[in-house]
Design a protein around this motif. Structure first.
Motif, PDB file in Angstrom:
ATOM      1  N   MET A  25     -23.841  10.563  13.546  1.00 38.11           N
ATOM      2  CA  MET A  25     -24.618  11.809  13.442  1.00 38.11           C
ATOM      3  C   MET A  25     -25.985  11.676  14.110  1.00 38.11           C
ATOM      4  SD  MET A  25     -23.538  14.141  10.618  1.00 38.11           S
ATOM      5  CE  MET A  25     -21.857  14.277  10.059  1.00 38.11           C
ATOM      6  N   ASP A  66     -31.576   5.428  11.044  1.00 41.69           N
ATOM      7  CA  ASP A  66     -30.291   4.763  10.770  1.00 41.69           C
ATOM      8  C   ASP A  66     -30.394   3.954   9.466  1.00 41.69           C
ATOM      9  OD1 ASP A  66     -28.097   2.951  10.720  1.00 41.69           O
ATOM     10  OD2 ASP A  66     -27.795   3.341  12.864  1.00 41.69           O
ATOM     11  N   ILE A  67     -29.699   4.431   8.453  1.00 37.37           N
ATOM     12  CA  ILE A  67     -29.816   3.819   7.120  1.00 37.37           C
ATOM     13  C   ILE A  67     -29.216   2.407   7.120  1.00 37.37           C
ATOM     14  CG2 ILE A  67     -29.236   4.069   4.667  1.00 37.37           C
ATOM     15  CD1 ILE A  67     -29.090   7.159   5.240  1.00 37.37           C
ATOM     16  N   PHE A  84     -40.834   2.332  13.920  1.00 36.93           N
ATOM     17  CA  PHE A  84     -40.835   3.612  14.638  1.00 36.93           C
ATOM     18  C   PHE A  84     -42.226   4.176  14.953  1.00 36.93           C
ATOM     19  CE2 PHE A  84     -36.405   4.474  12.662  1.00 36.93           C
ATOM     20  CZ  PHE A  84     -35.825   3.653  13.604  1.00 36.93           C
ATOM     21  N   LEU A 107     -32.263  15.902   9.598  1.00 37.47           N
ATOM     22  CA  LEU A 107     -32.659  15.344   8.298  1.00 37.47           C
ATOM     23  C   LEU A 107     -33.570  14.138   8.495  1.00 37.47           C
ATOM     24  CD1 LEU A 107     -29.146  15.363   6.573  1.00 37.47           C
ATOM     25  CD2 LEU A 107     -30.904  17.153   6.519  1.00 37.47           C
ATOM     26  N   GLY A 108     -34.474  13.935   7.551  1.00 37.81           N
ATOM     27  CA  GLY A 108     -35.336  12.756   7.595  1.00 37.81           C
ATOM     28  C   GLY A 108     -36.008  12.629   8.952  1.00 37.81           C
TER      29      GLY A 108
HETATM   30  C1  HXC Z   1     -26.726   5.893   9.497  1.00 39.11           C
HETATM   31  C2  HXC Z   1     -25.468   7.792   9.216  1.00 39.11           C
HETATM   32  C3  HXC Z   1     -26.601   8.539   8.884  1.00 39.11           C
HETATM   33  C4  HXC Z   1     -27.870   7.870   8.888  1.00 39.11           C
HETATM   34  C5  HXC Z   1     -24.900   9.838   8.798  1.00 39.11           C
HETATM   35  N1  HXC Z   1     -24.435   8.641   9.153  1.00 39.11           N
HETATM   36  N2  HXC Z   1     -26.222   9.817   8.621  1.00 39.11           N
HETATM   37  N3  HXC Z   1     -25.538   6.483   9.523  1.00 39.11           N
HETATM   38  N4  HXC Z   1     -27.871   6.555   9.183  1.00 39.11           N
HETATM   39  N5  HXC Z   1     -29.021   8.494   8.605  1.00 39.11           N
HETATM   40  C6  HXC Z   1     -23.048   8.250   9.427  1.00 39.11           C
HETATM   41  C7  HXC Z   1     -22.245   8.096   8.148  1.00 39.11           C
HETATM   42  O1  HXC Z   1     -22.472   6.828   7.563  1.00 39.11           O
HETATM   43  C8  HXC Z   1     -20.831   8.227   8.691  1.00 39.11           C
HETATM   44  O2  HXC Z   1     -20.441   7.040   9.311  1.00 39.11           O
HETATM   45  C9  HXC Z   1     -20.987   9.273   9.792  1.00 39.11           C
HETATM   46  O3  HXC Z   1     -22.380   9.270  10.142  1.00 39.11           O
HETATM   47  C10 HXC Z   1     -20.633  10.664   9.316  1.00 39.11           C
HETATM   48  O4  HXC Z   1     -21.360  10.955   8.155  1.00 39.11           O
HETATM   49  P1  HXC Z   1     -20.687  11.480   6.797  1.00 39.11           P
HETATM   50  O5  HXC Z   1     -21.635  11.193   5.688  1.00 39.11           O
HETATM   51  O6  HXC Z   1     -19.304  10.952   6.636  1.00 39.11           O
HETATM   52  O7  HXC Z   1     -20.613  13.061   7.088  1.00 39.11           O
HETATM   53  P2  HXC Z   1     -20.774  14.262   6.065  1.00 39.11           P
HETATM   54  O8  HXC Z   1     -20.029  14.020   4.804  1.00 39.11           O
HETATM   55  O9  HXC Z   1     -20.481  15.486   6.873  1.00 39.11           O
HETATM   56  O10 HXC Z   1     -22.341  14.274   5.665  1.00 39.11           O
HETATM   57  C11 HXC Z   1     -23.334  14.471   6.658  1.00 39.11           C
HETATM   58  C12 HXC Z   1     -24.734  14.156   6.089  1.00 39.11           C
HETATM   59  C13 HXC Z   1     -24.722  12.746   5.456  1.00 39.11           C
HETATM   60  C14 HXC Z   1     -25.130  15.196   5.042  1.00 39.11           C
HETATM   61  C15 HXC Z   1     -25.700  14.258   7.255  1.00 39.11           C
HETATM   62  O11 HXC Z   1     -24.188  11.815   6.407  1.00 39.11           O
HETATM   63  C16 HXC Z   1     -26.072  12.264   5.040  1.00 39.11           C
HETATM   64  O12 HXC Z   1     -26.577  12.631   3.958  1.00 39.11           O
HETATM   65  N6  HXC Z   1     -26.680  11.386   5.825  1.00 39.11           N
HETATM   66  C17 HXC Z   1     -27.937  10.715   5.501  1.00 39.11           C
HETATM   67  C18 HXC Z   1     -29.105  11.653   5.639  1.00 39.11           C
HETATM   68  C19 HXC Z   1     -30.421  10.979   5.271  1.00 39.11           C
HETATM   69  O13 HXC Z   1     -30.579  10.469   4.141  1.00 39.11           O
HETATM   70  N7  HXC Z   1     -31.356  10.924   6.205  1.00 39.11           N
HETATM   71  C20 HXC Z   1     -32.663  10.274   5.999  1.00 39.11           C
HETATM   72  C21 HXC Z   1     -32.610   8.848   6.476  1.00 39.11           C
HETATM   73  S1  HXC Z   1     -34.108   7.981   6.175  1.00 39.11           S
HETATM   74  P3  HXC Z   1     -19.071   6.269   8.897  1.00 39.11           P
HETATM   75  O14 HXC Z   1     -19.131   5.020   9.714  1.00 39.11           O
HETATM   76  O15 HXC Z   1     -19.138   6.070   7.432  1.00 39.11           O
HETATM   77  O16 HXC Z   1     -18.002   7.223   9.328  1.00 39.11           O
HETATM   78  C22 HXC Z   1     -35.158   8.479   7.394  1.00 39.11           C
HETATM   79  C23 HXC Z   1     -36.537   7.850   7.394  1.00 39.11           C
HETATM   80  C24 HXC Z   1     -37.341   8.278   8.585  1.00 39.11           C
HETATM   81  O17 HXC Z   1     -34.807   9.263   8.200  1.00 39.11           O
HETATM   82  C25 HXC Z   1     -38.668   7.539   8.667  1.00 39.11           C
HETATM   83  C26 HXC Z   1     -38.620   6.311   9.504  1.00 39.11           C
HETATM   84  C27 HXC Z   1     -39.982   5.672   9.726  1.00 39.11           C
END
Ligand code: HXC
Length: 258
Positions: A25, A66-67, A84, A107-108
Motif C-alpha cells: 500500500m 512502513d510498520i 525520515f 494514512l500516517g
Molecule cells: C507496512 C503495510 C502498511 C504499512 C499496509 N501494509 N499498510 N505494510 N506498513 N504502513 C501492507 C499490509 O501489511 C499488507 O501486506 C498489505 O499492505 C495490504 O494491507 P491489508 O492490511 O491487508 O489491507 P486492508 O485490509 O485493505 O487494510 C488497509 C489499511 C491497513 C487500512 C491501509 O493496511 C492499515 O491499517 N495499515 C496501517 C496504517 C497505519 O497504521 N499507518 C501509520 C503507520 S505509522 P501483507 O504482506 O500482509 O499482504 C506512520 C508514522 C509516520 O506512518 C511518521 C514517521 C516519522
C-alpha cells in the motif's frame, strides 16, 4: 535514473511521480523516500519541469511509514538516524509547486506526505488518517502540526487521538483538500491543474509558494510585509511586463521566466 519504488514521467512541463509499492500500500520506507527526494531534486533542476504531481494508486496514496521496517527499531535507532527527518527537509526544499493527487488511503506518513505538498486534490474514495495512536506511537511528520493548522485543533485532536479516518467530503469541508473529484477523473484533474500552473511565470509560482508557506512560519504582520515586498519585487521581472501587456492587448501571455 532507474527507480524501484516510484515511477517518474515528465510530460508537457509536468513531472508525475507515482509511488509504487503496490504490495505494501505504498508504505514509506527509506528507499521510497530516498528515491522520492532524488526525483523531486531532479524535477527541481530540470528546466523543462514547471510543476510536480505526486500520486499513488487508486487504492492507496500511501498507508503510512512502513510498520515492518519500524517495528524492531529502538529509540536510539530512530533518534540516531533522525528517522525520515532529512527526507522531509528534502521535500520542503523543493521550490516548484507540488500537487498531491490522493486516492484511497493516505494514512500516517502518507497523510503527512500529502500535506507536505502544496495542495491536495482528492478522489471521492480518499481516506485520510493519523492512526499512529493504534500502534502505540504518534504522528512524526506533521500530523500533529500541519494537520492542526489545516483543519483546526478539534478535528486534528479527534483524528490523532481516535485514529479515525476522514473521508474525502469531510476533508474538503475541513480545508485539508482543495478539490474532490470522482476517482476515475483524479489524474486528469491533477494533471490539468498542473498544466495550468505550468503556463504561469515560474518566477511568480515560486514566489507564491514561498509566500503562502511563509504564512505558516511567521506573524501576520511579518507575513504581510514579506508578501508585499515579494509582490513588489516581481515588478523587476519581464514576466510582469508581459503579463500586464498581454491583458491590455487582450491576448495570452507568453511567460519566459525572466
Ligand atoms: C507496512 C503495510 C502498511 C504499512 C499496509 N501494509 N499498510 N505494510 N506498513 N504502513 C501492507 C499490509 O501489511 C499488507 O501486506 C498489505 O499492505 C495490504 O494491507 P491489508 O492490511 O491487508 O489491507 P486492508 O485490509 O485493505 O487494510 C488497509 C489499511 C491497513 C487500512 C491501509 O493496511 C492499515 O491499517 N495499515 C496501517 C496504517 C497505519 O497504521 N499507518 C501509520 C503507520 S505509522 P501483507 O504482506 O500482509 O499482504 C506512520 C508514522 C509516520 O506512518 C511518521 C514517521 C516519522
Amino acid at each position: 535514473m532507474a527507480y524501484e519504488t516510484i515511477i517518474v514521467e515528465v510530460e508537457d512541463h509536468v513531472a508525475l511521480i507515482t509511488l509504487n509499492r503496490p504490495d505494501a500500500m505504498n508504505a514509506l520506507n527509506d528507499q521510497l523516500l530516498g528515491e522520492l527526494v532524488s526525483a523531486l531534486e531532479d524535477a527541481q533542476s530540470n528546466d523543462k519541469v514547471r510543476c510536480i504531481v505526486i500520486a499513488g494508486s487508486d487504492k492507496a496514496f500511501a498507508a503510512g511509514a512502513d510498520i515492518k521496517m519500524m517495528s524492531e527499531k529502538s529509540f536510539v535507532d530512530v533518534f540516531g538516524e533522525d528517522l525520515f527527518g532529512p527526507e522531509a527537509e528534502g521535500i520542503m526544499r523543493i521550490r516548484k509547486p507540488i500537487i498531491a493527487a490522493v486516492s484511497g488511503y493516505a494514512l500516517g506518513g502518507g497523510c503527512e506526505l500529502a500535506m507536505m505538498c502544496d495542495f491536495i486534490i482528492a478522489s471521492d474514495t480518499a481516506k485520510f488518517g493519523q492512526p499512529e495512536i493504534n500502534l502505540g506511537v504518534m504522528a512524526g511528520l506533521g500530523g500533529s502540526q500541519r494537520l492542526t493548522r489545516f483543519i483546526g485543533k478539534s478535528k486534528a485532536m479527534d483524528m490523532n487521538l481516535t485514529g479515525r479516518f476522514m473521508e474525502a467530503d469531510e476533508a474538503e469541508r475541513s480545508g485539508l483538500v482543495s478539490r474532490v473529484v470522482p476517482v476515475k477523473k483524479l489524474m486528469e484533474e491533477a494533471m490539468s491543474a498542473a498544466a495550468k500552473i505550468a503556463e504561469k511565470s515560474a518566477i511568480a509560482t515560486m514566489a507564491v509558494k514561498e509566500s503562502v508557506n511563509r504564512s505558516y512560519e511567521t506573524t501576520l504582520r511579518e507575513g504581510l510585509l514579506f508578501e508585499r515586498r515579494v509582490f513588489q519585487s516581481l515588478f523587476a521581472t519581464e514576466d510582469q511586463k508581459e503579463g500586464m501587456a498581454a491583458f491590455m492587448e487582450k491576448r495570452e501571455a507568453q511567460f519566459r521566466d525572466k
